[in-house]
Enzyme design. Structure first.
Site, PDB file in Angstrom:
ATOM      1  N   ASP A   1       6.126   0.653   6.550  1.00 56.54           N
ATOM      2  CA  ASP A   1       4.837   0.619   6.348  1.00 56.54           C
ATOM      3  C   ASP A   1       4.207   1.876   5.754  1.00 56.54           C
ATOM      4  OD1 ASP A   1       2.109   0.077   7.071  1.00 56.54           O
ATOM      5  OD2 ASP A   1       1.585   0.982   8.945  1.00 56.54           O
TER       6      ASP A   1
ATOM      7  N   HIS B   1       3.631   3.297  12.793  1.00 56.28           N
ATOM      8  CA  HIS B   1       2.828   4.511  12.974  1.00 56.28           C
ATOM      9  C   HIS B   1       3.693   5.547  13.939  1.00 56.28           C
ATOM     10  CE1 HIS B   1      -1.268   2.385  12.087  1.00 56.28           C
ATOM     11  NE2 HIS B   1       0.035   2.206  11.061  1.00 56.28           N
TER      12      HIS B   1
ATOM     13  N   HIS C   1       0.815  -1.249   0.031  1.00 53.52           N
ATOM     14  CA  HIS C   1       0.050  -0.069   0.056  1.00 53.52           C
ATOM     15  C   HIS C   1       0.865   1.071  -0.003  1.00 53.52           C
ATOM     16  CE1 HIS C   1       0.257   1.299   4.307  1.00 53.52           C
ATOM     17  NE2 HIS C   1      -0.035   0.122   4.615  1.00 53.52           N
TER      18      HIS C   1
ATOM     19  N   GLU D   1      -4.783   2.582   2.529  1.00 56.07           N
ATOM     20  CA  GLU D   1      -5.159   1.623   3.518  1.00 56.07           C
ATOM     21  C   GLU D   1      -5.177   1.853   4.925  1.00 56.07           C
ATOM     22  OE1 GLU D   1      -3.583  -1.721   6.138  1.00 56.07           O
ATOM     23  OE2 GLU D   1      -2.820   0.401   5.753  1.00 56.07           O
ATOM     24  N   GLU D   2      -4.489   2.976   5.153  1.00 53.15           N
ATOM     25  CA  GLU D   2      -4.424   3.100   6.846  1.00 53.15           C
ATOM     26  C   GLU D   2      -5.726   3.965   7.579  1.00 53.15           C
ATOM     27  OE1 GLU D   2      -2.038   2.213   8.439  1.00 53.15           O
ATOM     28  OE2 GLU D   2       0.126   2.435   7.491  1.00 53.15           O
TER      29      GLU D   2
ATOM     30  N   ASP E   1       2.799  -6.132   3.730  1.00 53.04           N
ATOM     31  CA  ASP E   1       2.564  -5.048   4.561  1.00 53.04           C
ATOM     32  C   ASP E   1       2.779  -5.487   6.083  1.00 53.04           C
ATOM     33  OD1 ASP E   1       1.551  -2.469   5.470  1.00 53.04           O
ATOM     34  OD2 ASP E   1      -0.804  -3.354   5.639  1.00 53.04           O
TER      35      ASP E   1
END
Length: 482
Positions: free
Chosen positions: A313, A443, A301, A347-348, A375
Site C-alpha cells: 500500500d 497500515h 499512489h 492518498e492516505e 491500490d
C-alpha cells in the site's frame, strides 16, 4: 475461484480482438471462438498482427520482473513515504527519474499542499486491575493527550454501532474502547463496515463526553502490530485523542472487561499538526500517435503510512502501473491514444492527490477515455469490473483476451484516487485482486517488500499493460454522451 493459477496461458483469439479494436458491440460468439477455429470473417493479416501484439505483451510481462523491480527499488531506496514529509518529496523526485528511465515523456510533478501531521509518543498501559503494556498507534490526524497522558476507566462498546446508539452524555472523562472484528474477504468487503470506528469513533465518543478513544485495529491479522489510518473530526464536536490497539491487545482488553467491572487505562499519544506541507502528483506519458489528446490513465499512489515501507500500500500500485508502461515501451509499440501514468500523492490522508488531479485537469477530463488505479496490493487479478456507461462489451472482450472473468452486475469507480474523476464522468474499470490477506498487513509495520510474490505481480503488470494498450487502440468511446 482462479486465485491459485496464473491466467494468460491461452493464445489470444483474433476474433475477440477484432471486436475490441473495432469498437463493435459485444457478441458472445467472439468468446466461443477458439484460437484454432476458423476466423474467416475477421482473418486479415492485421488481426493476426494484433493478436500477436497482445500475446507478446502478456508473454513479456509474465516473463519479466518489471513491477517487482520498481516496487523493490522504491521501498528500499525511499522506504516509508508519509504525505507531506521529506520522504514523500524524495519519492517524487525518485519517481521522476524512474519514469524518465523507462522512457515516459512529459514527465513532471504537479504540486499541491496538504495538512501536515507528525506522530509522537504512543503508549497504552493497563493500570489496574492487571497492570501491563498494550501495543497502540495513533490514528492519522488525531489530536494529542496531555503530555502526562490520560488515565481513566474504560467503557467498552462491542461494536461502533453500539456506541452510535448510546445516548449522548454519560461518558464524561472516560476512555472509550470500541471493538468489532473485521471479516476477511477476497474483495476486502469487510473494510468499509469495520472502518467506521476508525473514521468516526472519536466524534461519536466525543459527543458523549469521553476523554479519549481506543479501537480494535481495522485489520484481519492476529499479530501484535496495530494498524494506523486516517480519522476525521466533525467540526461541531470537541476533538479527542484516538488510537488503535493491535488485535491481540484488543482481545486482552476485552477479556479483562468481561471479567471485571472496572479497568483503568493510561493512554499517552503526542502527535501534532504542523501546518501546510508540500505534496504532489507525478505524471509521465506515452504520447499517442493519432489521438494524443485522448487519455487512458493508469495509476497507483506514491505516499504510504509511516509504520512499514508501503510495499503493498501502495508501492505495488506504482510498480504495476509504471511496469505496464515499461512493457509497452520496450515492445516498441506506439499507441494511438496517450497512455498516462500517474503516481498520486497524499492518498492516505483523504485522496488529496485525486482531488488535486481533477482540479488541475478539469478542462481535459472530457478527453479521458478510461481510468483505473492499482491500490489493493499485488495479489492475483481474478475479475474485471466495469465503471463505464458505454462500451462495456469492449471491456468484456478485453477480459476474455486476458482470460480473466468479467464481473457481471458489479460497478467500480476505478480505485480510490480515480473516484474524484469518476464523479466528474470519467469512465473507469478495475482489476479486482485477491485481497484475502491484504488487511493482515495494511497500515502496519508488516507492510514490507517481502510480502510481494513476483509471479503474482507479473500477472498484474500483464493485465495493466494489455488493457492500457487495447484501450488506446480501441475505436470506441466509453461515455453515454459521446
Amino acid at each position: 475461484m482462479p486465485f491459485t493459477q496464473l491466467p494468460f496461458k491461452k493464445t489470444v483469439s483474433t476474433v475477440t480482438l477484432a471486436f475490441v479494436l473495432s469498437g463493435s458491440p459485444f457478441n458472445a460468439v467472439s468468446f466461443a471462438q477458439s484460437a484454432d477455429a476458423p476466423t474467416a470473417d475477421v482473418s486479415s493479416a492485421n488481426n493476426a498482427s494484433v493478436s500477436e501484439t497482445v500475446q507478446g505483451l502478456i508473454d513479456s510481462a509474465m516473463a519479466g520482473s518489471y513491477g517487482y523491480d520498481i516496487t523493490r527499488d522504491l521501498t528500499t531506496e525511499i522506504g516509508a513515504r508519509m504525505a507531506g514529509t521529506e520522504a514523500e518529496a524524495r519519492a517524487r523526485e525518485w519517481t521522476v527519474e524512474k519514469f524518465k528511465e523507462i522512457g515516459l515523456q512529459n514527465v513532471r510533478i504537479e504540486p499541491f499542499t496538504v495538512p501536515g501531521w507528525e506522530r509522537g509518543v504512543e503508549t497504552a498501559e493497563v493500570v489496574s486491575p492487571f497492570p501491563q503494556t498494550l501495543f497502540i498507534t495513533a490514528l492519522g490526524g488525531s489530536v494529542a493527550t496531555p503530555e502526562e497522558g490520560i488515565t481513566a476507566d474504560v467503557v467498552y462498546f462491542p461494536t461502533f454501532e453500539d456506541l452510535e446508539s448510546a445516548p449522548e452524555g454519560g461518558l464524561d472523562g472516560k476512555i472509550v474502547f470500541i471493538s468489532g472484528r473485521m471479516e476477511k474477504a477476497p474483495d476486502g468487503a469487510g473494510y468499509g463496515p469495520a472502518n467506521r470506528k476508525r473514521r468516526s469513533g472519536a466524534t461519536e465518543a466525543g459527543k458523549r463526553g469521553a476523554a479519549a478513544v481506543v479501537i480494535r485495529s481495522v485489520g484481519t491479522d492476529s499479530h501484535r502490530f496495530p494498524h494506523t489510518g486516517q480519522m476525521r473530526y466533525a467540526p461541531d464536536v470537541e476533538p479527542i485523542p484516538i488510537g488503535a490497539l493491535s488485535g491481540p491487545d484488543a482481545d486482552q482488553l476485552e477479556r479483562m472487561l468481561k471479567n471485571q467491572e472496572e479497568v483503568e487505562l493510561k493512554l499517552v499519544l503526542t502527535p501534532k499538526s504542523v501546518g501546510d506541507l508540500p505534496s504532489g502528483n507525478v505524471i509521465g506519458e506515452i504520447v499517442g500517435t493519432e489521438r494524443p489528446d485522448e487519455i487512458v490513465l493508469i495509476s497507483g499512489h506514491l505516499d504510504s503510512w509511516d509504520l512499514g515501507t508501503g510495499a503493498i500500500d501502495d508501492g505495488a500500485g506504482i510498480g504495476i502501473s509504471a511496469g505496464a508502461a515499461q512493457v509497452i515501451l520496450e515492445a516498441g509499440l506506439k499507441p494511438k491514444r496517450t497512455i498516462r501514468v500517474v503516481a498520486f500523492g497524499a492518498e492516505e490522508i483523504g485522496l488529496k492527490g485525486g482531488f488535486a488531479y481533477v482540479e488541475a485537469h478539469k478542462d481535459e477530463l472530457a478527453n479521458h477515455v478510461l481510468a483505473t488505479e492499482s491500490d489493493f496490493g499485488a495479489g492475483l487479478v481474478y475479475e474485471v469490473q466495469s465503471g463505464v456507461t458505454e462500451g462495456e462489451g469492449v471491456l468484456k472482450a478485453m477480459a476474455s483476451a486476458m482470460s480473466i472473468p468479467f464481473a457481471e452486475g458489479k460497478t467500480t469507480n476505478g480505485g480510490p484516487d480515480i473516484g474524484p474523476m469518476a464523479n466528474e464522468g470519467v469512465p473507469t474499470m478495475r482489476f479486482q485482486q485477491d485481497g484475502t490477506d491484504y488487511f493482515d498487513l495494511h497500515h502496519t509495520p508488516d507492510d514490507t517488500f517481502d510480502k510481494i510474490d513476483p509471479k503474482e505481480m507479473a500477472q498484474n503488470v500483464a493485465a495493466f499493460a494489455t488493457m492500457a494498450w487495447m484501450a488506446s487502440e480501441a475505436e470506441t468511446d466509453f461515455r453515454a454522451d459521446k
